[in-house]
Scaffold this active site. Structure first.
Site, short mmCIF file in Angstrom:
data_model
loop_
_atom_site.label_atom_id
_atom_site.label_comp_id
_atom_site.label_asym_id
_atom_site.label_seq_id
_atom_site.Cartn_x
_atom_site.Cartn_y
_atom_site.Cartn_z
N ALA A 66 0.85 -1.19 0.00
CA ALA A 66 0.00 0.00 0.00
C ALA A 66 0.89 1.23 0.00
O ALA A 66 2.02 1.19 0.48
CB ALA A 66 -0.89 0.00 1.23
N GLY A 109 0.86 -5.15 1.12
CA GLY A 109 -0.29 -5.33 0.23
C GLY A 109 0.11 -5.96 -1.10
O GLY A 109 -0.71 -6.58 -1.77
N GLU A 112 0.02 -9.53 -0.41
CA GLU A 112 -1.40 -9.92 -0.24
C GLU A 112 -2.14 -9.94 -1.58
O GLU A 112 -3.02 -10.77 -1.79
CB GLU A 112 -2.06 -8.96 0.75
CG GLU A 112 -1.52 -9.16 2.17
CD GLU A 112 -1.88 -8.03 3.11
OE1 GLU A 112 -1.64 -6.85 2.76
OE2 GLU A 112 -2.41 -8.31 4.20
N GLU A 132 4.93 -4.74 7.45
CA GLU A 132 4.13 -3.74 8.15
C GLU A 132 4.61 -3.49 9.57
O GLU A 132 4.51 -2.38 10.08
CB GLU A 132 2.65 -4.18 8.18
CG GLU A 132 1.94 -4.09 6.83
CD GLU A 132 2.05 -5.36 5.99
OE1 GLU A 132 2.93 -6.21 6.27
OE2 GLU A 132 1.27 -5.51 5.03
N1 DAK Z 1 4.58 3.28 -0.43
C1 DAK Z 1 5.00 4.45 -1.01
N2 DAK Z 1 6.19 4.60 -1.60
C2 DAK Z 1 7.03 3.54 -1.61
C3 DAK Z 1 6.68 2.30 -1.04
C4 DAK Z 1 5.38 2.19 -0.43
N3 DAK Z 1 4.91 1.04 0.09
N4 DAK Z 1 7.70 1.44 -1.21
C5 DAK Z 1 8.65 2.12 -1.87
N5 DAK Z 1 8.26 3.39 -2.12
C6 DAK Z 1 8.98 4.45 -2.81
C7 DAK Z 1 10.08 5.01 -1.93
O1 DAK Z 1 9.55 5.98 -1.07
C8 DAK Z 1 11.01 5.57 -2.97
O2 DAK Z 1 10.46 6.79 -3.42
P1 DAK Z 1 11.40 8.12 -3.58
O3 DAK Z 1 12.04 8.32 -2.27
O4 DAK Z 1 12.38 7.73 -4.67
O5 DAK Z 1 10.42 9.17 -4.00
C9 DAK Z 1 10.92 4.58 -4.12
O6 DAK Z 1 9.69 3.88 -3.93
C10 DAK Z 1 12.04 3.55 -4.12
O7 DAK Z 1 12.09 2.97 -2.85
P2 DAK Z 1 13.45 2.87 -1.99
O8 DAK Z 1 14.35 4.02 -2.29
O9 DAK Z 1 13.03 2.67 -0.58
O10 DAK Z 1 14.10 1.55 -2.61
P3 DAK Z 1 15.05 0.50 -1.88
O11 DAK Z 1 15.51 -0.42 -2.96
O12 DAK Z 1 16.09 1.21 -1.04
O13 DAK Z 1 14.11 -0.30 -0.87
C11 DAK Z 1 12.09 -1.50 -0.25
C12 DAK Z 1 13.09 -1.11 -1.39
C13 DAK Z 1 10.94 -2.26 -0.92
C14 DAK Z 1 12.80 -2.44 0.74
C15 DAK Z 1 11.62 -0.22 0.47
O14 DAK Z 1 11.15 0.69 -0.51
C16 DAK Z 1 10.51 -0.48 1.44
O15 DAK Z 1 10.76 -0.96 2.55
N6 DAK Z 1 9.30 -0.12 1.06
C17 DAK Z 1 8.14 -0.20 1.95
C18 DAK Z 1 7.65 -1.61 2.10
C19 DAK Z 1 6.50 -1.71 3.08
O16 DAK Z 1 6.64 -1.38 4.28
N7 DAK Z 1 5.37 -2.16 2.59
C20 DAK Z 1 4.17 -2.34 3.42
C21 DAK Z 1 3.29 -1.12 3.30
S1 DAK Z 1 1.84 -1.24 4.27
C22 DAK Z 1 -5.69 -2.96 3.68
C23 DAK Z 1 -5.18 -3.19 2.43
C24 DAK Z 1 -3.81 -3.14 2.22
C25 DAK Z 1 -2.96 -2.85 3.25
C26 DAK Z 1 -3.47 -2.62 4.50
C27 DAK Z 1 -4.84 -2.65 4.73
N8 DAK Z 1 -7.07 -3.05 3.94
C28 DAK Z 1 -7.96 -3.60 2.87
C29 DAK Z 1 -7.67 -2.71 5.19
C30 DAK Z 1 -1.54 -2.82 2.98
C31 DAK Z 1 -0.63 -2.23 3.77
C32 DAK Z 1 0.76 -2.16 3.32
O17 DAK Z 1 1.15 -2.69 2.30
#
Ligand code: DAK
Length: 258
Positions: A66, A109, A112, A132
């Site tokens: 997400a 997500g 998922e 998360e």
């Molecule tokens: N959201 C927004 N931007 C993201 C992102 C994300 N999830 N993941 C990466 N980006 C963006 C980064 O901010 C960066 O943008 P800029 O800074 O260049 O503008 C760009 O993508 C490249 O990312 P990195 O510079 O971080 O790249 P790295 O290779 O260093 O790292 C990484 C890759 C995948 C390890 C890292 O980006 C990372 O940790 N990303 C976040 C992963 C994460 O925490 N995902 C879970 C998010 S929470 C629901 C439905 C769905 C959900 C919940 C409820 N319901 C139906 C109730 C889902 C929740 C989630 O998914």
């Protein structure tokens, strides 16, 4: 198909392909992307010329989950009012089979979304995770439930509580994915698999998908009863008569989806 901003769509024979297309944000699932994805899947689902679908990202990321930037300042009520889970439920209600072609990150997500699909073809670079916990929350689109059912409690707990990633070979060994293949060929393999399924008897494919998915929701007795009813129902189709006649006559069947 309309002009989308966050996805691209193509057709390959009887397969509808959706590419998530926010590469700079690692295909983060902002609301607009999810709405477009659902719209495209529904259009393919309603199209008789399509028998199966593939969802993919790019080599670096299927999806990193997400969009954290879109979600960060929301209140609980904001999220409820946005109807966050509606779109996800509608994706799981798509009737035709969906193959996820996953390379690189499938996180949060993104993981998922792959789990919502019916089959997963992974590239050897794929990584599945629920990070998360590192941002102070837990999975919200099925991760705690689907991963636990597929992987068992031990591994699901590690993924949800301690950010444990699963690489493609581990995902294959644990039955999370159907195939782990070279990065050069994961999309072709997914399209080929979807193409094979799309060439099969459409009503049987639909009822088969429905019946397998019921195994996650019903007791064994209820699931067996649902399967039995679906089996009988198929004897009202032309395709059942054609399939069995073709077998007896030693020829290839011609499916009509009726
Ligand atoms: N959201 C927004 N931007 C993201 C992102 C994300 N999830 N993941 C990466 N980006 C963006 C980064 O901010 C960066 O943008 P800029 O800074 O260049 O503008 C760009 O993508 C490249 O990312 P990195 O510079 O971080 O790249 P790295 O290779 O260093 O790292 C990484 C890759 C995948 C390890 C890292 O980006 C990372 O940790 N990303 C976040 C992963 C994460 O925490 N995902 C879970 C998010 S929470 C629901 C439905 C769905 C959900 C919940 C409820 N319901 C139906 C109730 C889902 C929740 C989630 O998914």
């Amino acid at each position: 198909m309309p002009d989308y901003t966050d996805i691209l769509t193509e057709t390959h024979g009887r397969v509808g392909l959706v590419r998530l297309n926010r590469p700079k944000a690692l295909n983060a699932l902002r609301a607009n992307l999810l709405a477009e994805l659902l719209d495209a899947l529904k259009a393919f689902d309603a199209d008789d010329a399509i028998g199966a679908m593939v969802i993919t990202g790019n080599e670096r990321a299927f999806s990193a989950g997400a969009d954290i930037k879109e979600m960060a300042d929301a209140s609980a009520v904001d999220l409820m009012n946005r109807g966050l889970s509606d779109g996800w439920q509608r994706i799981s209600a798509i009737r035709k089979p969906i193959v996820a072609a996953v390379s690189g990150f499938a996180l949060g997500g993104g993981c998922e979304l792959a789990l919502l699909c019916d089959l997963i073809v992974a590239s050897e670079t794929a990584q599945f995770g629920q990070p998360e916990i590192t941002i102070g929350v837990i999975p919200g689109a099925g991760g705690t439930q689907r991963l636990t059912r597929i992987l068992g409690k031990a591994l699901a707990m590690e993924m949800v509580l301690n950010n444990r990633f699963l690489k493609a070979d581990e995902a294959l060994a644990h039955g999370l994915v159907n195939r782990a293949v070279a990065v050069e060929s994961y999309l072709d393999e997914a399209l080929a698999l979807a193409g094979e399924i799309a060439a099969r008897a459409p009503v049987a494919v639909r009822l088969g998908k429905e019946a397998v998915n019921k195994a996650y929701e019903l007791s064994l007795a209820e699931g067996l009863a649902a399967e039995e009813r679906a089996f009988y129902l198929l004897f009202s189709t032309e395709d059942q008569k054609e399939g069995m006649a073709a077998f007896i006559e030693k020829r290839a069947p011609i499916w009509r989806g009726k």
